[in-house]
Motif scaffolding. Structure first.
Motif, PDB file in Angstrom:
ATOM      1  N   PHE A   2     -25.028  12.287  -2.543  1.00 57.16           N
ATOM      2  CA  PHE A   2     -23.474  12.086  -2.469  1.00 57.16           C
ATOM      3  C   PHE A   2     -22.540  13.766  -3.358  1.00 57.16           C
ATOM      4  O   PHE A   2     -21.281  13.686  -3.293  1.00 57.16           O
TER       5      PHE A   2
ATOM      6  N   ARG B   3     -29.663   6.071   2.359  1.00 58.76           N
ATOM      7  CA  ARG B   3     -30.209   5.671   0.510  1.00 58.76           C
ATOM      8  C   ARG B   3     -31.450   4.285   1.476  1.00 58.76           C
ATOM      9  O   ARG B   3     -32.007   4.132   0.493  1.00 58.76           O
TER      10      ARG B   3
ATOM     11  N   GLY C 103      -6.881  -8.515  -4.871  1.00 57.31           N
ATOM     12  CA  GLY C 103      -7.650  -8.056  -5.077  1.00 57.31           C
ATOM     13  C   GLY C 103      -6.553  -6.569  -5.554  1.00 57.31           C
ATOM     14  O   GLY C 103      -5.725  -6.327  -3.895  1.00 57.31           O
ATOM     15  N   ILE C 104      -6.901  -5.308  -5.744  1.00 55.77           N
ATOM     16  CA  ILE C 104      -6.381  -4.395  -5.678  1.00 55.77           C
ATOM     17  C   ILE C 104      -6.409  -3.363  -4.504  1.00 55.77           C
ATOM     18  O   ILE C 104      -4.978  -3.311  -4.345  1.00 55.77           O
ATOM     19  N   LEU C 105      -7.389  -3.406  -3.899  1.00 55.93           N
ATOM     20  CA  LEU C 105      -7.027  -3.289  -2.218  1.00 55.93           C
ATOM     21  C   LEU C 105      -6.688  -3.521  -1.598  1.00 55.93           C
ATOM     22  O   LEU C 105      -6.045  -3.031  -0.437  1.00 55.93           O
TER      23      LEU C 105
ATOM     24  N   TYR D 270      -3.949  -5.418  -2.317  1.00 54.48           N
ATOM     25  CA  TYR D 270      -2.271  -5.136  -2.672  1.00 54.48           C
ATOM     26  C   TYR D 270      -1.850  -3.818  -2.135  1.00 54.48           C
ATOM     27  O   TYR D 270      -1.314  -3.624  -1.315  1.00 54.48           O
ATOM     28  N   LEU D 271      -3.113  -2.545  -2.243  1.00 50.73           N
ATOM     29  CA  LEU D 271      -2.930  -1.253  -1.781  1.00 50.73           C
ATOM     30  C   LEU D 271      -2.819  -0.755  -0.607  1.00 50.73           C
ATOM     31  O   LEU D 271      -1.885  -0.972   0.474  1.00 50.73           O
TER      32      LEU D 271
ATOM     33  N   ILE E 115       0.819  -1.980   0.937  1.00 45.59           N
ATOM     34  CA  ILE E 115       2.417  -1.339   0.753  1.00 45.59           C
ATOM     35  C   ILE E 115       2.104  -0.083   1.643  1.00 45.59           C
ATOM     36  O   ILE E 115       3.101   0.241   1.280  1.00 45.59           O
ATOM     37  N   LEU E 116       0.503   0.173   1.772  1.00 42.86           N
ATOM     38  CA  LEU E 116       0.912   1.739   1.989  1.00 42.86           C
ATOM     39  C   LEU E 116       0.780   2.057   3.170  1.00 42.86           C
ATOM     40  O   LEU E 116       2.036   2.534   4.048  1.00 42.86           O
TER      41      LEU E 116
ATOM     42  N   ILE F 200       4.549   2.881   4.860  1.00 48.66           N
ATOM     43  CA  ILE F 200       5.138   3.905   4.236  1.00 48.66           C
ATOM     44  C   ILE F 200       3.987   5.296   5.209  1.00 48.66           C
ATOM     45  O   ILE F 200       4.299   6.508   5.648  1.00 48.66           O
TER      46      ILE F 200
ATOM     47  N   TYR G 267       6.524  10.308  12.440  1.00 48.69           N
ATOM     48  CA  TYR G 267       6.880  11.253  11.927  1.00 48.69           C
ATOM     49  C   TYR G 267       6.097  12.486  12.201  1.00 48.69           C
ATOM     50  O   TYR G 267       6.581  13.618  12.929  1.00 48.69           O
TER      51      TYR G 267
ATOM     52  N   LEU H  79       3.391   8.117  -4.321  1.00 46.99           N
ATOM     53  CA  LEU H  79       2.699   8.069  -3.691  1.00 46.99           C
ATOM     54  C   LEU H  79       1.118   8.384  -4.416  1.00 46.99           C
ATOM     55  O   LEU H  79       0.366   7.297  -4.250  1.00 46.99           O
TER      56      LEU H  79
ATOM     57  N   VAL I 228       0.624   5.827  -7.211  1.00 39.56           N
ATOM     58  CA  VAL I 228       0.209   4.358  -6.580  1.00 39.56           C
ATOM     59  C   VAL I 228      -1.534   4.184  -5.963  1.00 39.56           C
ATOM     60  O   VAL I 228      -2.257   3.432  -6.743  1.00 39.56           O
TER      61      VAL I 228
ATOM     62  N   CYS J 260      -4.376   2.484  -7.710  1.00 40.71           N
ATOM     63  CA  CYS J 260      -5.068   1.653  -7.285  1.00 40.71           C
ATOM     64  C   CYS J 260      -6.738   2.192  -6.850  1.00 40.71           C
ATOM     65  O   CYS J 260      -7.745   1.099  -7.564  1.00 40.71           O
TER      66      CYS J 260
ATOM     67  N   GLN K 125      -8.517   1.541 -10.298  1.00 46.52           N
ATOM     68  CA  GLN K 125      -8.988   0.231 -10.650  1.00 46.52           C
ATOM     69  C   GLN K 125     -10.016  -0.221  -9.539  1.00 46.52           C
ATOM     70  O   GLN K 125     -11.239  -0.815 -10.455  1.00 46.52           O
ATOM     71  N   LEU K 126      -9.665   0.050  -8.268  1.00 49.37           N
ATOM     72  CA  LEU K 126     -11.937   0.114  -7.732  1.00 49.37           C
ATOM     73  C   LEU K 126     -13.161   0.340  -8.483  1.00 49.37           C
ATOM     74  O   LEU K 126     -13.983   0.125  -9.003  1.00 49.37           O
TER      75      LEU K 126
ATOM     76  N   ARG L 266     -13.989  -1.114 -11.471  1.00 47.28           N
ATOM     77  CA  ARG L 266     -14.764  -2.136 -11.159  1.00 47.28           C
ATOM     78  C   ARG L 266     -16.167  -2.073 -10.473  1.00 47.28           C
ATOM     79  O   ARG L 266     -16.600  -2.989 -11.171  1.00 47.28           O
TER      80      ARG L 266
ATOM     81  N   PRO M 124     -21.446   4.697  -8.635  1.00 55.60           N
ATOM     82  CA  PRO M 124     -22.456   5.347  -7.162  1.00 55.60           C
ATOM     83  C   PRO M 124     -22.847   7.223  -7.715  1.00 55.60           C
ATOM     84  O   PRO M 124     -24.180   7.058  -7.024  1.00 55.60           O
ATOM     85  N   ALA M 125     -22.469   7.349  -8.253  1.00 53.25           N
ATOM     86  CA  ALA M 125     -23.333   8.544  -9.475  1.00 53.25           C
ATOM     87  C   ALA M 125     -23.020   8.626 -10.477  1.00 53.25           C
ATOM     88  O   ALA M 125     -22.047   9.136 -11.187  1.00 53.25           O
TER      89      ALA M 125
END
Lengths: 309, 98
Positions: A27, A76, A183-185, A187-188, A191-192, A195, A202, B74, B77, B81, B84-85, B88, B96-97
Motif C-alpha cells: 500500500f 490481501r 452519506g458524504i460519498l 453527496y459528492l 454534486i461532482l 462539473i 471541454y 473543487l 469540496v 468529503c 470525512q470518508l 469514518r 488501511p495504513a
C-alpha cells in the motif's frame, strides 16, 4: 530559481522511485507511486509537454493508481507469495541494470541536436486543420499507433473480464456498493457529475486546438462514472449487455472505417484527404471517446462477479 | 498600483506557504489519523485559498482568475468529503495504513 526548483523535483522524483521499489508494504508503494505520478506531471509541465502532463495526471497517477490500489486490496486475501530467492533478486538486478545501461547509452549516443521530425510536422500541420500539434501527430501523421492503442485497451478489458468465474458470467463487474444514501460519498457523487461532465467534454473538445483530447477527457468522464458507482447511485452494466458490447467495439470500428475510406480517397490505409482532414479527425475522436470512457471505467471493477439483476 | 498588487501577492502566497508548512509538520508530528487529517485540511482549504487569492491579480485575465478560484473550490469540496470518508474508516477500525 527555476534551476533550484527543477533540481529539487528531480531529487524528489528519484527518491520516490526508490521508495516505490524498496517499500516493504504494498500500500505504501502504491501511495508513493501516485505521488510520483503527480510530481512527474510537474516535470512534464516544466518541459512544456502540457498534453503529456494532462495524460500523466489523469492516467499515470490517477487511473493506474486506482487500479494498483484495487490490486493491493485483492492481494490481501490471497495467500502470501513465496519470498524471492537471492537467485531471482540477482537476475532482476542484472536485467534492470542492463536495461538502464542500454537506455542511458542510447540517450547519450544521440547526436546534438537530436534527430527530430518536428519541423516536418510544423510544415504540414496546416493541412490537417487542427492546431494542436499533438492531436495532429496522434490522429493524422501517426494514426496507426493511436488505432492500435485503442485496440490494446479493448483487449485489456477483455482480458480482465476473462478472469471472471463461469458462474458469474455474464453478470455485473465488481462488488455491489452500498454507501449510505445520505452519506458524504453520495453527496459528492451528486454534486461532482455536472462539473465533471462539463470539464471532461471541454477537455475532449478543446483537444483539436489546445492541450487536451479524448484520452484525458475520457478519463475524467470515467472517474465521474466510477464515483457514482462507488456511491451506489449507478451500477456497472452487465458484461453480456448488447449496447455495452456494441459501444466497446464502435470506437475502433469507426477508426478502421475512416482508415478504409482513406485507402479509397487518399490512396493509403488511414490516409486523410486534405480537404476532409479536420472532419475525419473529429469523427475518429467522437467515435473513440465513448469507447475509451467505457473501457477506462470498467477496467477498475474488473471481472464480472454478480449474476443477479 | 502594480507594486501594491505585487505586495498583495507576496503577502498572501507567503501566508499560504506558512499554512502548507504547518499542515506538513502536523502530518508528520501528530500522533493519530484524526489529528493528522485535521492538520491536512488546513493546508487544503486555507493554504491553497491564500495562494490562489494571492495569484489572481498576477494571471492577467478574468477568465483565468475565475478558473483558479474554481480549482480552489473543487479542492475544498473533494478534500472535505475525502477527509470525512477517511475519518469514518478510522473510527470503524479499518484504517488501511496505520
Amino acid at each position: 530559481m527555476t534551476l533550484l526548483f527543477d533540481a529539487a523535483l528531480v531529487v524528489v522524483l528519484l527518491g520516490l522511485a526508490a521508495w516505490v521499489v524498496l517499500a516493504r508494504n504494498a500500500f505504501a508503494a502504491v501511495a508513493a507511486f501516485i505521488a510520483y505520478g503527480l510530481l512527474l506531471t510537474l516535470a512534464w509541465l516544466q518541459l512544456h509537454g502540457i498534453d503529456i502532463a494532462l495524460t500523466e495526471a489523469a492516467i499515470g497517477g490517477g487511473l493506474t493508481g486506482a487500479l494498483l490500489i484495487g490490486a493491493v486490496i485483492r492481494l490481501r486475501t490471497a495467500p502470501p507469495a513465496a519470498p524471492a530467492t537471492s537467485m531471482t533478486l540477482a537476475l532482476a538486478a542484472i536485467a534492470a541494470a542492463t536495461t538502464t545501461a542500454v537506455l542511458a547509452a542510447c540517450v547519450l549516443a544521440l547526436p546534438d541536436p537530436a534527430p527530430t521530425l518536428a519541423p516536418l510536422v510544423a510544415d504540414n500541420i496546416a493541412v490537417t486543420g487542427v492546431e494542436n500539434a499533438i492531436t495532429a501527430v496522434l490522429l493524422a501523421f501517426r494514426s496507426m499507433d493511436t488505432l492500435l492503442e485503442a485496440i490494446v485497451l479493448l483487449f485489456a478489458l477483455v482480458g480482465a473480464w476473462s478472469l471472471g468465474a463461469d458462474s458469474a458470467w455474464p453478470g455485473r463487474p465488481g462488488f455491489a456498493q452500498s454507501a449510505p444514501p445520505n452519506g458524504i460519498l453520495a453527496y459528492l457523487a451528486r454534486i461532482l457529475p455536472p462539473i465533471g461532465l462539463v470539464i471532461g467534454v471541454y477537455i475532449f473538445w478543446t483537444g483539436a486546438d489546445n492541450p487536451g483530447g479524448k484520452f484525458q477527457g475520457a478519463t475524467i468522464l470515467a472517474a465521474i462514472w466510477l464515483l457514482t458507482m462507488a456511491a451506489g447511485l449507478t451500477d456497472a452494466p452487465r458484461v453480456g449487455s448488447r449496447w455495452l458490447r456494441a459501444a466497446l467495439v464502435a470506437g475502433p470500428l469507426g477508426f478502421i472505417a475512416v482508415g478504409v475510406f482513406g485507402s479509397y480517397s487518399a490512396g493509403a490505409f488511414l490516409a486523410l484527404p486534405p480537404e476532409a482532414a479536420k472532419p475525419l479527425i473529429l469523427a475518429i475522436e467522437i467515435a473513440l471517446m465513448p469507447t475509451l470512457t467505457l473501457i477506462l471505467a470498467l477496467l477498475l471493477p474488473g471481472p464480472p462477479q454478480r449474476t443477479s439483476s | 498600483m502594480s507594486a501594491l498588487l505585487d505586495l498583495w501577492t507576496v503577502v498572501l502566497v507567503s501566508a499560504g506557504a506558512v499554512f502548507y508548512l504547518a499542515g506538513t509538520v502536523g502530518l508528520l508530528r501528530f500522533p493519530d489519523a484524526l489529528t493528522r487529517l485535521h492538520a491536512l485540511t488546513k493546508a487544503d482549504n486555507l493554504g491553497l485559498g491564500l495562494v490562489v487569492l494571492g495569484l489572481v491579480p498576477q494571471v492577467g485575465g478574468v477568465i483565468i482568475g475565475i478558473k483558479l478560484v474554481a480549482v480552489w473550490l473543487l479542492v475544498m469540496v473533494s478534500g472535505a468529503c475525502v477527509a470525512q470518508l477517511i475519518a469514518r474508516l478510522v473510527r470503524h477500525g479499518s484504517d488501511p495504513a496505520p
